[in-house]
Scaffold this motif. Structure first.
Motif, PDB file in Angstrom:
ATOM      1  N   GLY A   1       0.517  -1.057  -0.296  1.00  0.00           N
ATOM      2  CA  GLY A   1      -0.079  -0.067   0.266  1.00  0.00           C
ATOM      3  C   GLY A   1       0.918   1.187   0.154  1.00  0.00           C
ATOM      4  N   ASP A   2       0.538   2.371   0.760  1.00  0.00           N
ATOM      5  CA  ASP A   2       1.188   3.646   0.605  1.00  0.00           C
ATOM      6  C   ASP A   2       2.293   3.305   1.655  1.00  0.00           C
ATOM      7  N   PHE A   3       3.136   4.158   1.613  1.00  0.00           N
ATOM      8  CA  PHE A   3       4.065   3.928   2.668  1.00  0.00           C
ATOM      9  C   PHE A   3       3.599   4.713   3.428  1.00  0.00           C
ATOM     10  N   ARG A   4       3.195   6.002   3.565  1.00  0.00           N
ATOM     11  CA  ARG A   4       3.247   6.833   4.217  1.00  0.00           C
ATOM     12  C   ARG A   4       2.244   6.050   5.635  1.00  0.00           C
ATOM     13  N   ASP A   5       1.651   5.590   4.997  1.00  0.00           N
ATOM     14  CA  ASP A   5       0.680   4.600   6.308  1.00  0.00           C
ATOM     15  C   ASP A   5       1.835   3.800   7.451  1.00  0.00           C
ATOM     16  N   GLN A   6       2.819   3.479   6.782  1.00  0.00           N
ATOM     17  CA  GLN A   6       3.719   3.090   7.335  1.00  0.00           C
ATOM     18  C   GLN A   6       4.715   3.554   8.848  1.00  0.00           C
ATOM     19  N   VAL A   7       4.509   5.382   8.249  1.00  0.00           N
ATOM     20  CA  VAL A   7       5.415   6.176   9.224  1.00  0.00           C
ATOM     21  C   VAL A   7       5.035   7.152  10.084  1.00  0.00           C
ATOM     22  N   ASN A   8       5.662   7.323  11.245  1.00  0.00           N
ATOM     23  CA  ASN A   8       5.430   8.010  12.043  1.00  0.00           C
ATOM     24  C   ASN A   8       5.695   9.171  12.109  1.00  0.00           C
ATOM     25  N   GLU A   9       5.613   9.640  11.705  1.00  0.00           N
ATOM     26  CA  GLU A   9       5.124  11.678  11.049  1.00  0.00           C
ATOM     27  C   GLU A   9       6.069  12.396  11.778  1.00  0.00           C
ATOM     28  N   ALA A  10       5.912  12.282  13.254  1.00  0.00           N
ATOM     29  CA  ALA A  10       7.143  13.103  13.769  1.00  0.00           C
ATOM     30  C   ALA A  10       8.434  12.920  13.497  1.00  0.00           C
ATOM     31  N   LYS A  11       8.749  11.701  12.827  1.00  0.00           N
ATOM     32  CA  LYS A  11       9.657  10.729  13.225  1.00  0.00           C
ATOM     33  C   LYS A  11      10.603  11.186  11.910  1.00  0.00           C
TER      34      LYS A  11
END
Length: 352
Positions: free
Chosen positions: A338-348
């Motif tokens: 799926g979308d790689f952004r869904d796997q990422v902690n935005e704060a990091k």
């Protein structure tokens, strides 16, 4: 959330493969591509021989063009196999506050042979609030991480055998040089005696990674290297061996624990093995409670496997605490459909 931003440093076989793969993924953009010589100034799509009408076609540039503060979330470095050869590149990226994923085999567990540089990389990463990971198919997965995953179902381990019979054909010119592809047996043995023949880079890293994870102390680690001489002409995309020349290397390693052989690694690898009837495969054999006898054949293709590892670990290195990481420090790798952004902690994310 903005797309994840990636810079690729080195557009050989692996770097170009990473670029082609990333361009197929959701939520991720290539914002920089670094190489040298005639590739510089050319559009990335021309260099990788693909067209992507819905993606930005950036020019291939130099380090000065793309290694700047907060230009990307991750820089993927695909240049050579060694910690020393990667150190200055990694240092420059870290000082510009970007995470690093390296394909260098020694970077999979750099403290095994380069403890001082490993400590300095860890210090630089923490100082700049970012993380560093070395990974690939081997070391990084098949002959070490996969073994450790299988021991998770065991209450005791007495002896480990990890065996990989693989094709070198997908790999680039640097690997062909390291393996001595196309040399005469005499030239191979001369280079070996002079310490100029790398063979498989990564046994020390794999064994030390497994030993540290299992909590056992190595008494000694020995490696052996023998040329694989072809009886027929062979040609791969990046290497060639005539009959009578070196088509690969048969590598082995033994790790001793409490005076006994605890780790046995066997790794014969050559270009175009199917031409001479060699069946590739990956094998994990563990004498323990219970026993393990894991077989996968044919092998997980080394080129695609390495590319996949470099790509699939992007969210995990972004999410990691600052510092030098290895595959035993991070969550296990898996494909991302799926979308790689869904796997990422935005704060990091260093890039926002």
């Amino acid at each position: 959330m903005e797309n994840i931003k990636v810079i690729i440093w080195g557009l050989g076989a692996m770097g170009s493969g990473v670029a082609r793969t990333l361009l197929q993924k959701k939520g991720i953009d290539i914002v920089g591509a670094i190489d040298m010589g005639e590739k510089v100034g050319k559009p990335l799509f021309e260099v990788i021989n693909q067209s992507h009408p819905h993606k930005i076609n950036i020019p291939v540039g130099t380090t000065d063009d793309y290694i700047k503060a907060n230009q990307a979330d991750v820089v993927i470095i695909c240049t050579d196999s060694y910690v020393k050869g990667n150190f200055e590149k990694i240092k420059r990226v870290l000082e510009n506050k970007m995470n690093v994923i390296s394909s260098a085999e020694e970077m999979a567990y750099p403290k095994a042979q380069n403890p001082e540089l490993a400590a300095e990389i860890d210090r630089l990463a923490k100082e700049n609030g970012v993380s560093v990971l070395g990974t690939g198919i081997n070391p990084g997965h098949i002959m070490d991480l996969l073994v450790l995953v299988m021991t998770g179902a065991l209450v005791d381990v007495k002896q480990i055998t990890s065996k990989r019979i693989n094709s070198l054909s997908p790999f680039g010119k640097a690997v062909m040089e390291e393996q001595g592809i196309g040399l005469t047996p005499e030239a191979f043995n001369q280079r070996k005696a002079a310490g100029e023949m790398a063979g498989h880079v990564g046994f020390e890293e794999s064994v030390h990674m497994m030993a540290d994870a299992l909590g056992v102390q190595l008494d000694a680690l020995t490696t052996e290297m023998q040329p694989i001489i072809t009886e027929v002409d062979r040609k791969s995309p990046y290497g060639e061996a005539k009959a009578g020349q070196v088509a690969g290397v048969d590598m082995s390693a033994k790790g001793m624990v409490d005076g006994k052989e605890f780790f046995t690694l066997q790794h014969p690898q050559q270009i175009e093995p199917e031409q001479v009837g060699v069946e590739t495969g990956d094998y994990v054999i563990i004498d323990g409670s219970p026993n393990v006898n894991l077989v996968n054949t044919p092998e997980i293709e080394g080129g695609l496997g390495t590319i996949a590892m470099l790509v699939n670990m992007i969210p995990k290195i972004i999410n990691a605490e600052a510092g030098l990481k290895t595959m035993i420090d991070l969550p296990i790798p898996h494909a991302i459909l799926g979308d790689f952004r869904d796997q990422v902690n935005e704060a990091k994310r260093p890039f926002k």
